[in-house]
Write a protein that holds these residues in place. Structure first.
Motif, PDB file in Angstrom:
ATOM      1  N   GLY A 144       0.814  -1.212   0.000  1.00 36.49           N
ATOM      2  CA  GLY A 144       0.000   0.000   0.000  1.00 36.49           C
ATOM      3  C   GLY A 144       0.842   1.254   0.000  1.00 36.49           C
ATOM      4  N   ALA A 145       2.102   1.166   0.492  1.00 37.02           N
ATOM      5  CA  ALA A 145       2.997   2.324   0.519  1.00 37.02           C
ATOM      6  C   ALA A 145       3.720   2.509  -0.808  1.00 37.02           C
ATOM      7  CB  ALA A 145       4.016   2.166   1.647  1.00 37.02           C
ATOM      8  N   GLY A 146       3.477   1.613  -1.747  1.00 38.70           N
ATOM      9  CA  GLY A 146       4.084   1.762  -3.064  1.00 38.70           C
ATOM     10  C   GLY A 146       5.332   0.935  -3.271  1.00 38.70           C
ATOM     11  N   ALA A 147       5.706   0.095  -2.320  1.00 34.45           N
ATOM     12  CA  ALA A 147       6.890  -0.744  -2.451  1.00 34.45           C
ATOM     13  C   ALA A 147       6.522  -2.113  -3.022  1.00 34.45           C
ATOM     14  CB  ALA A 147       7.571  -0.900  -1.090  1.00 34.45           C
ATOM     15  N   MET A 148       7.566  -2.849  -3.471  1.00 39.30           N
ATOM     16  CA  MET A 148       7.344  -4.195  -3.979  1.00 39.30           C
ATOM     17  C   MET A 148       7.664  -5.198  -2.870  1.00 39.30           C
ATOM     18  SD  MET A 148       8.744  -4.026  -7.896  1.00 39.30           S
ATOM     19  CE  MET A 148      10.368  -3.481  -7.433  1.00 39.30           C
ATOM     20  N   ARG A 149       7.083  -6.406  -2.996  1.00 46.33           N
ATOM     21  CA  ARG A 149       7.217  -7.415  -1.961  1.00 46.33           C
ATOM     22  C   ARG A 149       8.096  -8.561  -2.438  1.00 46.33           C
ATOM     23  NH1 ARG A 149       0.926  -8.440  -1.426  1.00 46.33           N
ATOM     24  NH2 ARG A 149       1.206  -8.319  -3.675  1.00 46.33           N
ATOM     25  N   MET A 150       8.868  -9.100  -1.488  1.00 45.75           N
ATOM     26  CA  MET A 150       9.672 -10.293  -1.772  1.00 45.75           C
ATOM     27  C   MET A 150       9.607 -11.178  -0.527  1.00 45.75           C
ATOM     28  SD  MET A 150      13.777 -10.705  -2.506  1.00 45.75           S
ATOM     29  CE  MET A 150      13.751  -9.868  -4.091  1.00 45.75           C
ATOM     30  N   SER A 151       9.131 -12.404  -0.695  1.00 49.73           N
ATOM     31  CA  SER A 151       9.042 -13.306   0.447  1.00 49.73           C
ATOM     32  C   SER A 151      10.432 -13.743   0.868  1.00 49.73           C
ATOM     33  CB  SER A 151       8.195 -14.522   0.098  1.00 49.73           C
ATOM     34  OG  SER A 151       8.872 -15.327  -0.854  1.00 49.73           O
ATOM     35  N   ALA A 152      10.551 -14.297   2.074  1.00 52.76           N
ATOM     36  CA  ALA A 152      11.850 -14.757   2.571  1.00 52.76           C
ATOM     37  C   ALA A 152      12.414 -15.874   1.693  1.00 52.76           C
ATOM     38  CB  ALA A 152      11.707 -15.226   4.018  1.00 52.76           C
ATOM     39  N   SER A 153      11.535 -16.767   1.249  1.00 58.05           N
ATOM     40  CA  SER A 153      12.015 -17.866   0.394  1.00 58.05           C
ATOM     41  C   SER A 153      12.524 -17.332  -0.949  1.00 58.05           C
ATOM     42  CB  SER A 153      10.897 -18.883   0.174  1.00 58.05           C
ATOM     43  OG  SER A 153       9.768 -18.262  -0.423  1.00 58.05           O
ATOM     44  N   ASP A 154      11.807 -16.345  -1.504  1.00 57.98           N
ATOM     45  CA  ASP A 154      12.275 -15.725  -2.762  1.00 57.98           C
ATOM     46  C   ASP A 154      13.604 -15.005  -2.550  1.00 57.98           C
ATOM     47  OD1 ASP A 154      10.086 -16.644  -4.107  1.00 57.98           O
ATOM     48  OD2 ASP A 154       8.947 -14.775  -3.947  1.00 57.98           O
ATOM     49  N   PHE A 155      13.750 -14.391  -1.379  1.00 64.77           N
ATOM     50  CA  PHE A 155      14.990 -13.670  -1.087  1.00 64.77           C
ATOM     51  C   PHE A 155      16.171 -14.636  -1.061  1.00 64.77           C
ATOM     52  CE2 PHE A 155      17.918 -10.743   0.704  1.00 64.77           C
ATOM     53  CZ  PHE A 155      18.627 -11.437   1.674  1.00 64.77           C
ATOM     54  N   TRP A 156      16.004 -15.778  -0.352  1.00 64.56           N
ATOM     55  CA  TRP A 156      17.113 -16.733  -0.273  1.00 64.56           C
ATOM     56  C   TRP A 156      17.398 -17.365  -1.639  1.00 64.56           C
ATOM     57  CZ3 TRP A 156      20.588 -16.457   3.095  1.00 64.56           C
ATOM     58  CH2 TRP A 156      20.303 -16.036   4.416  1.00 64.56           C
ATOM     59  N   TYR A 157      16.357 -17.469  -2.472  1.00 63.76           N
ATOM     60  CA  TYR A 157      16.586 -17.941  -3.848  1.00 63.76           C
ATOM     61  C   TYR A 157      17.450 -16.935  -4.605  1.00 63.76           C
ATOM     62  CZ  TYR A 157      15.711 -19.045  -8.748  1.00 63.76           C
ATOM     63  OH  TYR A 157      15.868 -19.327 -10.065  1.00 63.76           O
TER      64      TYR A 157
END
Length: 905
Positions: free
Chosen positions: A868-881
């Motif tokens: 909602g603040a305009g940022a993009m999301r990355m899950s923890a699993s995606d981050f470690w990938y």
């Protein structure tokens, strides 16, 4: 009206606006034979809504009553109450005189925030509740879903009585689980739950029967009548006369009516009632008044009685000084409302109007609505009132025109603030001009949130006679003491008389009035005061794609939210709280950005520490030392004349020493703290020694136990900790400090273009999403942090975005926000009382205005908020990938380098 020998019940009907409350009232009247035709709100012919504005707007504004018989054995006084939140105080007043309540829940709306408020108020007044789910004829009404929602949001002891079968094992079990003793008898002895058991469970508020139906179609109403007739119990009343006043009104001829419930014994026409005099010159002073008429109302009509028995609700004439909440006869004291107005507005009188006459007329209306709190500014002559909302302002304007021919208007609305204190303090007051003498010592103690003001005396009668102590208490109840921050009323405080002195010859009652006022104000000047603001609970229902916007908006308003819930129709529901001053016209805004698919409902939560106290205090610009009406200093006799001593010097001139001090018990506390300090130091040494022997959870439990011991020492000395106030006061100090210095701009070593990107990493969330780091954290959290920092430093060296690693220092006492430069990596440790989530939300909101921001976290709510603040999301699993992929690319370049790699390109 003959009711001798019948069970008499006083039953109120409560509901959220438009839930069908008046419609159900009409159905009850019709099916019991009290009226020949059932009226409808949309037709403007209902029995209760007789006021012209009620008929035109289709809402109930004033509580009214009707008399009806449920059966040959049960007579009921039915109270119809307003459903609109603006008239909640009128609704609350009726709860003081009830034997039972019918709470209506709309099948289409479910449990709204207003229903929550009504439930809490009925619980506060300990009223048995019968639930009727209305509008079940509408297609979106799902019985099982609604019952599950009611159980979840209100009470597990809500039981469906629509198909009551005492012989059913399932029904027996659902009843038995409402009471532990009954459940044990049911399971161990095979004892069945009887109808008498049901009556006792309902009366003691351990069981809440629930029925389903449609009031408009008369479905389920007969079952409700039978349920009340069979199971509602009338209280046992004492023989001595007692009564409780719950409201004041005037009939069409202008006659003043005092509405009361007879809580014991009986009284008759021409009886003389003795009532305490408010603010009497002498302690225990009373006023006597004779009863002229006793009326039993049913709608607009009434019947005259010669005698009113216990349990009856009547309107009497002749009591010209009575007020809502007052106890009569053996019922001493008074009951004050839980709810209070949150808006204040200046009254604009028509040109040429007599301001004094208008003030008297508004005071007359404030008798009927005490929370209006009509005030007159002695310097400017301006009049102001307190209201719950705009609808109430419209009603007040209409009533002034109708009753007095006075066409008033309203100025700008302002929020009503209140004040309290953080820690106990002794307030002292002295009043000794020539031939007068009084000294008062009061202990001011912070109370629980929402507790209001309470008064007590703990002073030896040898030091101060009991009649003077009672007079001080009477004055405290009479005063509307202003706080010293903004001049707002004080609340959530207990004031105890702990000392004082009178003079055998020169003391008069008015002397103690002056000394008491000065003692409270001097204590407030000595104390650390806290500004409170009204806060709303809200429930918002809107399409799922708009949840991020809502959560972001509420966060900007300094509000809090609970996790969103998915509704069966595909929309989402969000609950939380938000300061009233921040809401403005958000209800319309939510309709706008959801294109009419969203809505928000509000109910007053109470008063909590103000989120922008410094700003409000500066705007009010109140100087307590210049307040002539409520002075902070005291008057002492010097050389035959009265001399004013300022508040900060008063204690040096007092004639009485109560011995109270904030240092009481200091030596023992210092000993305890020294001992505890040794324990903490020993614990740290032991932790280092046994670092590999204890698990992370075991060390945490040991440390928390030691901290709990510290809390216990504090509470033994200073009383129970008030976390609501302490946390907010500390937050206020931190906010002041933050405002003095510009916020750090991380990665300030270079200027960034709009194309620059940031990656914000929630440190602990990412650690616990990796098996290796999680295992390491259980034995050594610092090593886990260091290893993550090494990984990200390597990651940062290859990636184009700027990586900011955030660690949560929320529980670190006295912690300040700081940044560690670890090689090429920015590592942020948040300040005390700020979570990593809060920091990331704030930073993402700021940076995303000009840059691309990604947040790495598996916190679902956090992901929604930063989206909602305009940022993009990355899950923890995606981050470690991504980390692994980056490491593979780096390894590939090292093993098979291209020419540009050696050239540094």
């Amino acid at each position: 009206m003959e009711t001798t020998g019948k069970k008499h019940l006083n039953i109120g009907i409560y509901a959220h606006v438009d839930a069908g409350k008046t419609t159900l009232s009409e159905a009850l009247l019709y099916l019991t034979g009290a009226v020949r035709k059932s009226g409808r709100v949309d037709h403007g012919d209902t029995f209760f809504d007789s006021y012209s504005l009620e008929r035109s707007r289709g809402i109930t504004i004033f509580s009214k009553q009707a008399e009806l018989d449920l059966s040959e054995n049960t007579h009921v006084t039915l109270l119809d109450t307003p459903g609109h939140a603006d008239f909640a105080p009128e609704t609350e007043r009726t709860m003081k005189v009830l034997d039972a309540a019918i709470l209506i829940i709309s099948g289409a709306d479910g449990v709204t925030s207003q229903v929550h408020t009504l439930w809490k108020l009925l619980s506060h007044y300990k009223v048995p509740i019968y639930i009727f789910v209305n509008k079940m004829d509408q297609p979106q009404s799902d019985k099982d879903r609604i019952l599950e929602d009611i159980k979840k949001r209100l009470s597990d002891n809500v039981v469906d009585f629509s198909e009551m079968d005492l012989g059913s094992d399932a029904f027996q079990e659902s009843l038995a689980v409402c009471d532990e003793a009954l459940l044990n008898a049911y399971l161990e002895e095979g004892r069945e739950v009887t109808e008498d058991d049901i009556r006792s469970l309902i009366f003691s508020r351990k069981l809440f029967p629930c029925l389903f139906g449609s009031a408009l179609k008369m479905e389920g109403v007969k079952e409700l009548i039978a349920l009340l007739d069979d199971f509602a119990k009338a209280p046992d009343y004492p023989q001595e006369f007692a009564g409780r006043v719950y409201k004041i009104s005037r009939d069409t001829n202008g006659t003043r009516l005092t509405w009361l419930k007879v809580m014991g014994g009986a009284f008759h026409v021409r009886d003389v009632l003795t009532m305490p005099a408010a603010g009497g010159a002498k302690a225990g002073e009373t006023i006597s008044a004779k009863i002229d008429q006793i009326r039993i109302y049913s709608g607009e009509m009434y019947e005259l009685l010669q005698e009113a028995e216990a349990g009856r609700i009547v309107a009497v004439t002749g009591l010209d000084t009575s007020y809502a909440g007052q106890g009569l006869g053996a019922l001493t004291g008074e009951v004050t409302e839980v709810l209070s107005p949150i808006l204040s507005s200046r009254i604009i009188l028509p040109e040429g109007a007599d301001a004094f006459a208008a003030y008297k007329q508004l005071l007359e209306l404030s008798e009927e609505e005490p929370l209006l709190s009509v005030k007159k500014d002695e310097e400017t002559g301006d009049l102001s009132v307190r209201v719950m909302g705009e609808v109430q302002m419209e009603i007040l304007k209409h009533r002034c025109m109708e009753r007095f021919g006075l066409d008033i208007d309203f100025g700008d609305e302002s929020i009503v603030y209140k004040e309290t204190i953080k820690a106990p303090v002794e307030g002292v007051g002295h009043f000794e001009p020539l031939r007068h003498y009084a000294e008062v010592h009061l202990l001011l103690t912070p109370g629980e949130p929402g507790s209001g003001l309470s008064f007590d005396a703990d002073c030896p009668v040898d030091d101060l006679a009991i009649n003077w102590q009672n007079l001080i208490l009477s004055h405290l109840e009479e005063f509307r003491i202003r706080g010293v921050l903004t001049g707002s009323e004080i609340t959530d405080m207990k004031i105890t008389v702990i000392g004082g002195r009178s003079h055998l010859k020169h003391t008069e009652g008015g002397d103690f009035r002056e000394a008491t006022m000065r003692a409270v104000r001097q204590g407030l000047m000595m104390a650390e005061s806290i500004l409170l603001e009204p806060v709303y609970d809200f429930t918002a229902e809107l399409p799922s794609e708009n949840i991020g916007r809502l959560l972001s908006d509420i966060q900007k308003m300094n509000g809090t939210t609970n996790p969103p819930e998915m509704l069966p129709d595909g929309t989402s529901s969000v609950t939380g709280s938000v300061p009233a001053s921040e809401l403005s016209d958000y209800a319309r805004e939510i309709i706008s950005y959801t294109h009419g698919a969203g809505r928000i409902s509000l109910s007053l939560r109470g008063f909590e520490p103000c989120h922008n106290a410094e700003e409000v205090i500066a705007e009010k610009d109140y100087d307590p030392e210049r307040d002539i009406a409520q002075p902070t200093g005291s008057v002492f006799c010097s050389h035959g004349a009265g001399t004013v001593i300022p508040w900060n010097e008063v204690r040096n001139h007092m004639h009485v020493d109560t011995g109270w001090s904030t240092d009481v018990g200091k030596n023992s506390v210092e000993t305890d703290l020294t001992s505890l300090g040794d324990k903490l130091q020993s614990f740290k040494s032991e932790e280092i020694r046994r670092e590999k022997e204890l698990t992370y959870e075991e060390r945490t439990r040991q440390y928390n136990a030691t901290i709990q011991e510290l809390d216990n020492i504090f509470e033994r000395t200073y009383g129970p900790v008030k976390p609501r106030y302490d946390a907010k006061a500390d937050e206020e100090r931190r906010r002041k400090a933050a405002n003095k210095a510009p916020e750090k701009k991380y990665c300030a070593q270079k200027e960034f273009s709009p194309d620059d990107a940031y990656l914000l990493v929630d440190g602990y969330n990412i650690i616990y999403a990796n098996d290796e780091l999680r295992s390491l954290a259980e034995s050594d959290m610092k090593s886990a942090r260091d290893k993550l920092m090494d990984i990200l430093s390597n990651f940062q060296g290859y990636r184009r975005e700027t990586v900011i690693l955030v660690f949560d220092a929320y529980r670190v006492p006295g912690g300040t926000e700081h940044v560690l430069k670890y090689h090429n990596l920015d590592v942020v440790f948040t300040k005390e009382a700020e979570t990593a989530d809060q920091y990331i939300e704030r930073t993402a909101h700021e940076y995303s205005k000009k840059n691309r921001v990604t947040v790495a976290t598996s916190d679902a709510i956090e992901q929604v908020i930063i989206y909602g603040a305009g940022a993009m999301r990355m899950s923890a699993s995606d981050f470690w990938y991504e980390v692994k992929r980056t490491e593979d690319e780096i390894r590939g370049l090292i093993e098979n380098p291209s020419p540009s790699f050696y050239n540094g390109k």
